[in-house]
Design a protein around this motif. Structure first.
Motif, PDB file in Angstrom:
ATOM      1  N   ILE A 101       0.842  -1.193   0.000  1.00  0.00           N
ATOM      2  CA  ILE A 101       0.000   0.000   0.000  1.00  0.00           C
ATOM      3  C   ILE A 101       0.880   1.247   0.000  1.00  0.00           C
ATOM      4  N   PHE A 102       1.910   1.231   0.849  1.00  0.00           N
ATOM      5  CA  PHE A 102       2.817   2.372   0.928  1.00  0.00           C
ATOM      6  C   PHE A 102       3.545   2.583  -0.392  1.00  0.00           C
ATOM      7  N   GLN A 103       4.125   1.521  -0.937  1.00  0.00           N
ATOM      8  CA  GLN A 103       4.877   1.654  -2.190  1.00  0.00           C
ATOM      9  C   GLN A 103       4.018   2.216  -3.321  1.00  0.00           C
ATOM     10  N   THR A 104       2.813   1.677  -3.468  1.00  0.00           N
ATOM     11  CA  THR A 104       1.968   2.106  -4.587  1.00  0.00           C
ATOM     12  C   THR A 104       1.375   3.495  -4.355  1.00  0.00           C
ATOM     13  N   ALA A 105       1.483   4.007  -3.135  1.00  0.00           N
ATOM     14  CA  ALA A 105       1.008   5.364  -2.852  1.00  0.00           C
ATOM     15  C   ALA A 105       2.071   6.414  -3.148  1.00  0.00           C
ATOM     16  N   VAL A 106       3.368   6.046  -3.041  1.00  0.00           N
ATOM     17  CA  VAL A 106       4.420   7.061  -3.187  1.00  0.00           C
ATOM     18  C   VAL A 106       5.236   6.913  -4.475  1.00  0.00           C
ATOM     19  N   ARG A 107       5.274   5.717  -5.067  1.00  0.00           N
ATOM     20  CA  ARG A 107       5.983   5.572  -6.336  1.00  0.00           C
ATOM     21  C   ARG A 107       5.132   6.140  -7.470  1.00  0.00           C
ATOM     22  N   TRP A 108       5.763   6.483  -8.587  1.00  0.00           N
ATOM     23  CA  TRP A 108       4.999   7.011  -9.718  1.00  0.00           C
ATOM     24  C   TRP A 108       5.639   6.573 -11.026  1.00  0.00           C
ATOM     25  N   ASN A 109       4.793   6.405 -12.016  1.00  0.00           N
ATOM     26  CA  ASN A 109       5.225   5.897 -13.311  1.00  0.00           C
ATOM     27  C   ASN A 109       5.743   7.048 -14.170  1.00  0.00           C
ATOM     28  N   SER A 110       7.013   7.316 -14.027  1.00  0.00           N
ATOM     29  CA  SER A 110       7.607   8.474 -14.694  1.00  0.00           C
ATOM     30  C   SER A 110       7.605   8.326 -16.213  1.00  0.00           C
ATOM     31  N   MET A 112       5.274   6.908 -18.082  1.00  0.00           N
ATOM     32  CA  MET A 112       3.965   7.325 -18.562  1.00  0.00           C
ATOM     33  C   MET A 112       3.867   8.848 -18.532  1.00  0.00           C
ATOM     34  N   ALA A 113       4.413   9.458 -17.473  1.00  0.00           N
ATOM     35  CA  ALA A 113       4.401  10.922 -17.381  1.00  0.00           C
ATOM     36  C   ALA A 113       5.191  11.544 -18.523  1.00  0.00           C
ATOM     37  N   LEU A 114       6.336  10.961 -18.864  1.00  0.00           N
ATOM     38  CA  LEU A 114       7.135  11.479 -19.973  1.00  0.00           C
ATOM     39  C   LEU A 114       6.375  11.386 -21.291  1.00  0.00           C
ATOM     40  N   ALA A 115       5.701  10.251 -21.499  1.00  0.00           N
ATOM     41  CA  ALA A 115       4.961  10.066 -22.746  1.00  0.00           C
ATOM     42  C   ALA A 115       3.813  11.066 -22.859  1.00  0.00           C
ATOM     43  N   ILE A 116       3.093  11.288 -21.764  1.00  0.00           N
ATOM     44  CA  ILE A 116       1.981  12.241 -21.777  1.00  0.00           C
ATOM     45  C   ILE A 116       2.509  13.657 -21.942  1.00  0.00           C
ATOM     46  N   VAL A 128      10.920  18.932 -17.355  1.00  0.00           N
ATOM     47  CA  VAL A 128      10.616  19.018 -15.926  1.00  0.00           C
ATOM     48  C   VAL A 128      10.313  17.632 -15.368  1.00  0.00           C
ATOM     49  N   VAL A 129       9.539  16.845 -16.103  1.00  0.00           N
ATOM     50  CA  VAL A 129       9.233  15.480 -15.657  1.00  0.00           C
ATOM     51  C   VAL A 129      10.524  14.675 -15.501  1.00  0.00           C
ATOM     52  N   ALA A 130      11.424  14.779 -16.469  1.00  0.00           N
ATOM     53  CA  ALA A 130      12.687  14.049 -16.400  1.00  0.00           C
ATOM     54  C   ALA A 130      13.526  14.513 -15.212  1.00  0.00           C
ATOM     55  N   LEU A 131      13.537  15.814 -14.960  1.00  0.00           N
ATOM     56  CA  LEU A 131      14.309  16.351 -13.846  1.00  0.00           C
ATOM     57  C   LEU A 131      13.730  15.890 -12.514  1.00  0.00           C
ATOM     58  N   VAL A 132      12.405  15.920 -12.405  1.00  0.00           N
ATOM     59  CA  VAL A 132      11.748  15.438 -11.180  1.00  0.00           C
ATOM     60  C   VAL A 132      12.103  13.978 -10.951  1.00  0.00           C
ATOM     61  N   MET A 133      12.056  13.186 -12.006  1.00  0.00           N
ATOM     62  CA  MET A 133      12.393  11.772 -11.895  1.00  0.00           C
ATOM     63  C   MET A 133      13.819  11.594 -11.390  1.00  0.00           C
ATOM     64  N   ALA A 134      14.748  12.359 -11.938  1.00  0.00           N
ATOM     65  CA  ALA A 134      16.143  12.229 -11.532  1.00  0.00           C
ATOM     66  C   ALA A 134      16.338  12.568 -10.061  1.00  0.00           C
ATOM     67  N   ILE A 135      15.583  13.541  -9.576  1.00  0.00           N
ATOM     68  CA  ILE A 135      15.769  14.012  -8.203  1.00  0.00           C
ATOM     69  C   ILE A 135      15.201  13.039  -7.177  1.00  0.00           C
ATOM     70  N   ILE A 136      14.069  12.413  -7.481  1.00  0.00           N
ATOM     71  CA  ILE A 136      13.379  11.633  -6.447  1.00  0.00           C
ATOM     72  C   ILE A 136      13.673  10.134  -6.492  1.00  0.00           C
ATOM     73  N   LEU A 260       0.903  16.695 -13.485  1.00  0.00           N
ATOM     74  CA  LEU A 260       1.048  15.456 -14.243  1.00  0.00           C
ATOM     75  C   LEU A 260       1.918  14.456 -13.490  1.00  0.00           C
ATOM     76  N   CYS A 261       3.027  14.944 -12.905  1.00  0.00           N
ATOM     77  CA  CYS A 261       3.903  14.046 -12.141  1.00  0.00           C
ATOM     78  C   CYS A 261       3.146  13.380 -10.997  1.00  0.00           C
ATOM     79  N   ALA A 262       2.230  14.118 -10.380  1.00  0.00           N
ATOM     80  CA  ALA A 262       1.467  13.572  -9.258  1.00  0.00           C
ATOM     81  C   ALA A 262       0.345  12.658  -9.713  1.00  0.00           C
ATOM     82  N   ALA A 263      -0.193  12.887 -10.897  1.00  0.00           N
ATOM     83  CA  ALA A 263      -1.417  12.214 -11.326  1.00  0.00           C
ATOM     84  C   ALA A 263      -1.197  10.823 -11.892  1.00  0.00           C
ATOM     85  N   VAL A 264       0.017  10.521 -12.367  1.00  0.00           N
ATOM     86  CA  VAL A 264       0.235   9.207 -12.992  1.00  0.00           C
ATOM     87  C   VAL A 264       0.210   8.110 -11.939  1.00  0.00           C
TER      88      VAL A 264
END
Length: 311
Positions: A101-110, A112-116, A128-136, A260-264
């Protein structure tokens, strides 16, 4: 919202195509494992590198955006952890289920975000999506490994985990792009174009792989432990990130990039972590399927809301 829905419909159609191709006997099952491996070690790192290296961050409030992301992610982690004592005492969630439950609440499909982002936003959005991915990548992996091992009552091999992070190709690709941007010379043009072609291939192949990993039968077996992370990831986290972004003065297109980063939905890579460290891998896979299906509606809704807020 209809316009946004139409814009991202090809993304979900490609995911559906991946699921259908996995079911027909035309492609050997081992090919999907190979696709995931070539994506992890070559396609995705090249995509992150070329996106960050060629990005034009001029005029973006990167400091405010990253602070908003850090605040929202920290709040999401804290709120999700705070749910365990309540859920455990009420008997709604088993101890073995909570780490998934914890993992699926905080991980995100970057990916899919890049494609959108490529489909909906100008190049700055994808950057920005790529940079966010690199940071987190690193903080999310550290937190999830700690929590999964804590609830699985199994000791993690932190030396191996540290080594895996040190050679994580996506982290290395992102860092290489950032460092190369600081150098006084540019990347050789044909090499840059080659990596761009690789990056374009990564998006389509990555979406096919996402679809291949989904188990549509899980859509018809709802239970509390399955539905809770869907609400946390697709409803609560977008609200937290949009709220923190507004608090830091982020507006306009930049707010939509973060939304978008939050919504995927969550990413499939947490499934392997759950399986290796004793978490509930089956629940993780089920939640991934339900979140991905639900995001077909929630992503356009979140993007439409952020667009309305920014006017």
């Amino acid at each position: 919202m209809i316009a946004i829905f139409d814009s991202i419909l090809p993304i979900f159609l490609l995911i559906l195509a991946g699921n259908l191709l996995r079911r027909v006997p035309l492609i050997d099952a081992g090919a999907w494992v190979g696709l995931e491996q070539i994506g992890y070690w070559f396609l995705y790192p090249a995509l992150l590198f070329v996106t960050i290296y060629n990005a034009d961050f001029e005029g973006l409030q990167l400091d405010a955006m990253m602070l908003a992301l850090a605040l929202a992610l920290t709040a999401m982690i804290a709120l999700t952890c705070a749910l365990w004592p309540l859920l455990g005492r009420a008997g709604l969630v088993q101890r073995s289920e909570f780490s998934s439950i914890f993992q699926t609440a905080v991980r995100w499909n970057s990916f899919m975000a890049l494609a959108i982002a490529q489909k909906v936003f100008p190049p700055a959005g994808m950057a920005v999506v790529a940079l966010v991915m690199a940071i987190i990548i690193i903080p999310i992996n550290l937190v999830t490994v700690f929590l999964v091992t804590r609830f699985a009552d199994r000791a993690a091999n932190w030396r191996r985990i540290g080594r895996d992070m040190a050679v994580n190709p996506m982290i290395l690709g992102s860092l290489a792009a950032i460092l190369l941007r600081l150098l006084p010379f540019q990347l050789y043009g044909p090499l840059n174009q080659t990596l761009g072609l690789v990056g374009n291939a990564a998006l389509g192949m990555g979406l096919l792989a996402i679809g291949a990993g989904l188990r549509l039968g899980d859509l018809w077996q709802p239970r509390f432990a399955l539905l809770l992370p869907v609400m946390l990831k697709l409803m609560l986290f977008p609200a937290l990130l949009i709220g923190s972004a507004l608090a830091f003065g982020v507006s306009g297109s930049e707010l939509s990039y973060l939304a978008l980063c939050a919504a995927v939905p969550t990413a499939m890579n947490g499934y392997l972590l759950a399986r290796q460290l004793g978490g509930d891998a089956e629940l993780y896979a089920a939640v991934t399927t339900v979140q991905t299906a639900a995001s077909f509606v929630t992503i356009p809704a979140v993007l439409a809301l952020s667009a309305q807020i920014t006017g």
